[in-house]
Write a protein that holds these residues in place. Sequence first.
Motif, mmCIF file in Angstrom:
data_model
loop_
_atom_site.group_PDB
_atom_site.id
_atom_site.type_symbol
_atom_site.label_atom_id
_atom_site.label_comp_id
_atom_site.label_asym_id
_atom_site.label_seq_id
_atom_site.Cartn_x
_atom_site.Cartn_y
_atom_site.Cartn_z
ATOM 1 N N MET A 1 44.953 54.799 41.038
ATOM 2 C CA MET A 1 43.585 54.310 40.864
ATOM 3 C C MET A 1 43.614 52.793 40.652
ATOM 4 N N THR A 2 42.750 52.102 41.329
ATOM 5 C CA THR A 2 42.720 50.655 41.180
ATOM 6 C C THR A 2 41.818 50.255 40.026
ATOM 7 N N ASN A 3 42.153 49.145 39.419
ATOM 8 C CA ASN A 3 41.362 48.598 38.326
ATOM 9 C C ASN A 3 40.779 47.272 38.813
ATOM 10 N N PRO A 4 39.448 47.218 39.014
ATOM 11 C CA PRO A 4 38.850 45.988 39.558
ATOM 12 C C PRO A 4 39.074 44.760 38.677
ATOM 13 N N VAL A 5 39.151 44.935 37.370
ATOM 14 C CA VAL A 5 39.394 43.796 36.474
ATOM 15 C C VAL A 5 40.819 43.277 36.680
ATOM 16 N N PHE A 6 41.784 44.192 36.753
ATOM 17 C CA PHE A 6 43.167 43.790 37.006
ATOM 18 C C PHE A 6 43.282 43.092 38.354
ATOM 19 N N ARG B 1 40.972 41.282 39.834
ATOM 20 C CA ARG B 1 40.429 39.925 39.666
ATOM 21 C C ARG B 1 41.459 39.020 38.988
ATOM 22 N N ILE B 2 42.104 39.535 37.952
ATOM 23 C CA ILE B 2 43.122 38.765 37.228
ATOM 24 C C ILE B 2 44.278 38.437 38.168
ATOM 25 N N GLN B 3 44.760 39.442 38.896
ATOM 26 C CA GLN B 3 45.889 39.233 39.805
ATOM 27 C C GLN B 3 45.533 38.212 40.883
ATOM 28 N N ASN C 1 45.764 19.749 37.051
ATOM 29 C CA ASN C 1 45.058 20.823 37.741
ATOM 30 C C ASN C 1 45.559 22.176 37.296
ATOM 31 N N PHE C 2 44.717 22.869 36.542
ATOM 32 C CA PHE C 2 45.001 24.264 36.245
ATOM 33 C C PHE C 2 43.670 24.984 36.106
ATOM 34 N N LYS C 3 43.699 26.252 36.446
ATOM 35 C CA LYS C 3 42.477 27.052 36.371
ATOM 36 C C LYS C 3 42.308 27.543 34.950
ATOM 37 N N ASP C 4 41.124 27.305 34.408
ATOM 38 C CA ASP C 4 40.796 27.856 33.092
ATOM 39 C C ASP C 4 39.803 28.989 33.284
ATOM 40 N N VAL C 5 40.049 30.087 32.595
ATOM 41 C CA VAL C 5 39.166 31.244 32.654
ATOM 42 C C VAL C 5 38.637 31.479 31.242
ATOM 43 N N ASN C 6 37.316 31.320 31.092
ATOM 44 C CA ASN C 6 36.671 31.476 29.790
ATOM 45 C C ASN C 6 36.433 32.960 29.522
ATOM 46 N N GLY D 1 40.402 42.994 29.566
ATOM 47 C CA GLY D 1 41.331 43.305 30.647
ATOM 48 C C GLY D 1 42.607 42.501 30.595
ATOM 49 N N ILE D 2 42.514 41.210 30.245
ATOM 50 C CA ILE D 2 43.716 40.367 30.240
ATOM 51 C C ILE D 2 44.701 40.840 29.174
ATOM 52 N N LYS D 3 44.185 41.346 28.063
ATOM 53 C CA LYS D 3 45.064 41.860 27.002
ATOM 54 C C LYS D 3 45.809 43.105 27.471
#
Length: 111
Positions: free
Chosen positions: A1-6, A8-10, A48-53, A63-65
């Motif tokens: 099963m896929t996890n849409p949040v994972f 997005r993170i990936q 240059n780095f992407k920040d995710v709030n 999800g990130i945890k």
Amino acid sequence: MTNPVFERIQKDIDENDIVLYMKGTKQIPQCGFSATVVQVMERLGVKNFKDVNVLADAEIRDGIKQFTSWPTIPQLYVKGEFIGGCDIIREMYESGELKELLSAKGIALAA
């Protein structure tokens, strides 16, 4: 099963050399730990780095945890690899290990 949040993170991790999942943004951090990691990146000359709030997205915050099995925010990724949270980043910076890791992974550092 896929996890849409994972997924997005990936996608973020795959498409950006450096991603910082943090509270707030790199311009306006919303916690001291996130601010510390942003300052370390600035001191190393990483522009240059992407920040995710994570405060703006509860799914990503939880999800990130789960994604890393790491309980705290911020979380720093370099070239797809989870490096750690605030304490680890600070220790690596102070020892020079973080600069070496960034250089070894081909991240341009300002002089």
